[in-house]
Enzyme design. Structure first.
Site, PDB file in Angstrom:
ATOM      1  CE  LYS A   1     -20.431   7.590   2.106  1.00 43.59           C
ATOM      2  NZ  LYS A   1     -20.944   6.199   2.176  1.00 43.59           N
TER       3      LYS A   1
ATOM      4  CE  LYS B   1     -16.644   3.437   2.436  1.00 47.23           C
ATOM      5  NZ  LYS B   1     -17.376   2.378   1.698  1.00 47.23           N
TER       6      LYS B   1
ATOM      7  CD  GLU C   1      -3.979   8.327  -5.143  1.00 47.43           C
ATOM      8  OE1 GLU C   1      -2.843   8.553  -5.563  1.00 47.43           O
ATOM      9  OE2 GLU C   1      -4.828   7.627  -5.747  1.00 47.43           O
TER      10      GLU C   1
ATOM     11  CG  HIS D   1      -9.490   2.062 -14.629  1.00 50.81           C
ATOM     12  ND1 HIS D   1      -8.231   1.909 -14.076  1.00 50.81           N
ATOM     13  CD2 HIS D   1     -10.214   0.985 -14.223  1.00 50.81           C
ATOM     14  CE1 HIS D   1      -8.191   0.784 -13.367  1.00 50.81           C
ATOM     15  NE2 HIS D   1      -9.382   0.210 -13.443  1.00 50.81           N
TER      16      HIS D   1
ATOM     17  CE  LYS E   1      -3.037  -0.071  -6.811  1.00 46.83           C
ATOM     18  NZ  LYS E   1      -3.931   0.925  -7.410  1.00 46.83           N
TER      19      LYS E   1
ATOM     20  CB  SER F   1      -4.447  -3.621  -8.323  1.00 43.41           C
ATOM     21  OG  SER F   1      -5.517  -3.967  -9.165  1.00 43.41           O
TER      22      SER F   1
END
Length: 265
Positions: free
Chosen positions: A25, A21, A140, A156, A48, A52
């Site tokens: 950014k 991140k 991912e 979703h 995740k 999940s």
């Protein structure tokens, strides 16, 4: 379920998400500084949930001891773009980076899923330095337009509600909505140049106004009250006109006044 310590297992993935991140950014800020435009609109990330991970492992028949290589999206980054063209450019930038290794891509933009889902997925191997040493984890990176993301978020939620068994009527309506989102992206691409020009003009105006306000404040600091008041009045007159060039000229005049004030101190 095995007896693994999930909190420790997820540490490298949490670190990877935070570092990725920051990297994207920072890339956004650098591109805006260098080119006045960035293909990155905004960046989000998540690790995740354990439930999940287990559900996906079961669905894909991934053994518990192979989670690190069998589940590629435990660490997930989502980057939103304004235009489909931005996704293409950003994908090239990511492929050229040396701080991560692109393993493969899933192009669901040119090859949409039967549901209508569109997105561009890049699977990367990313090194993180943990307390136990360097560890390479899979992550991912999803690249989407705002329209694609809106549709995917709704899909979703509905899949969660109906436990992946959507009624046929909902499936049909979602499919139509997906095509509408695709047409919106196509329409935005057709006027991309005009949109970018308008955004650059807005950015220029914002920067000039900030510079002017700072400059007038500096004149007050140097006790040039009369000049500061004069420039503030002139700014108020020009503000409604929305004339960038006149505001730039006023900004230059403020700079000259500040320069004179500094020399006289």
């Amino acid at each position: 379920m095995d007896g693994r310590d999930w909190k420790k297992f997820l540490i490298p993935y949490e670190q990877a998400v935070e570092e990725l991140k920051v990297k994207f950014k920072t890339l956004r800020s650098e591109l805006k500084t260098r080119e006045q435009y960035s293909p990155i609109e905004f960046v989000t990330g998540r690790v995740k949930r354990i439930s999940s991970i287990l559900e996906k492992a079961k669905r894909l028949s991934v053994p518990m001891e192979q989670l690190e290589t069998g589940i590629e999206d435990i660490a997930g980054i989502r980057i939103m773009c304004q235009f489909v063209e931005d996704i293409e450019r950003l994908a090239e930038i990511i492929r050229a980076r040396e701080d991560m290794t692109v393993l493969y891509v899933k192009d669901y933009i040119n090859n949409k899923k039967p549901s209508g889902y569109r997105s561009y997925h890049i699977i990367v191997e990313f090194p993180v330095q943990t307390a136990l040493g360097m560890k390479r984890v899979l992550a991912e990176i999803q690249l989407r337009t705002l329209a694609m993301n809106f549709w995917a978020t709704i899909e979703h939620s509905l899949n969660y509600k109906y436990r992946q068994s959507l009624p046929e009527e909902v499936v049909n309506r979602l499919s139509k909505a997906a095509e509408a989102a695709y047409l919106l992206d196509q329409e935005m691409s057709s006027i991309r140049h005009e949109i970018m020009e308008a955004q650059e003009l807005f950015e220029d105006m914002s920067n000039i106004v900030n510079k002017l306000m700072d400059g007038i404040q500096q004149l007050y600091f140097y006790h040039r009250v009369r000049e500061a008041a004069h420039f503030q009045l002139r700014f108020n007159e020009l503000w409604d006109s929305n004339d960038v060039w006149l505001l730039k000229e006023l900004s230059n005049q403020v700079d000259e006044a500040i320069s004179r004030a500094k020399k006289s101190t």
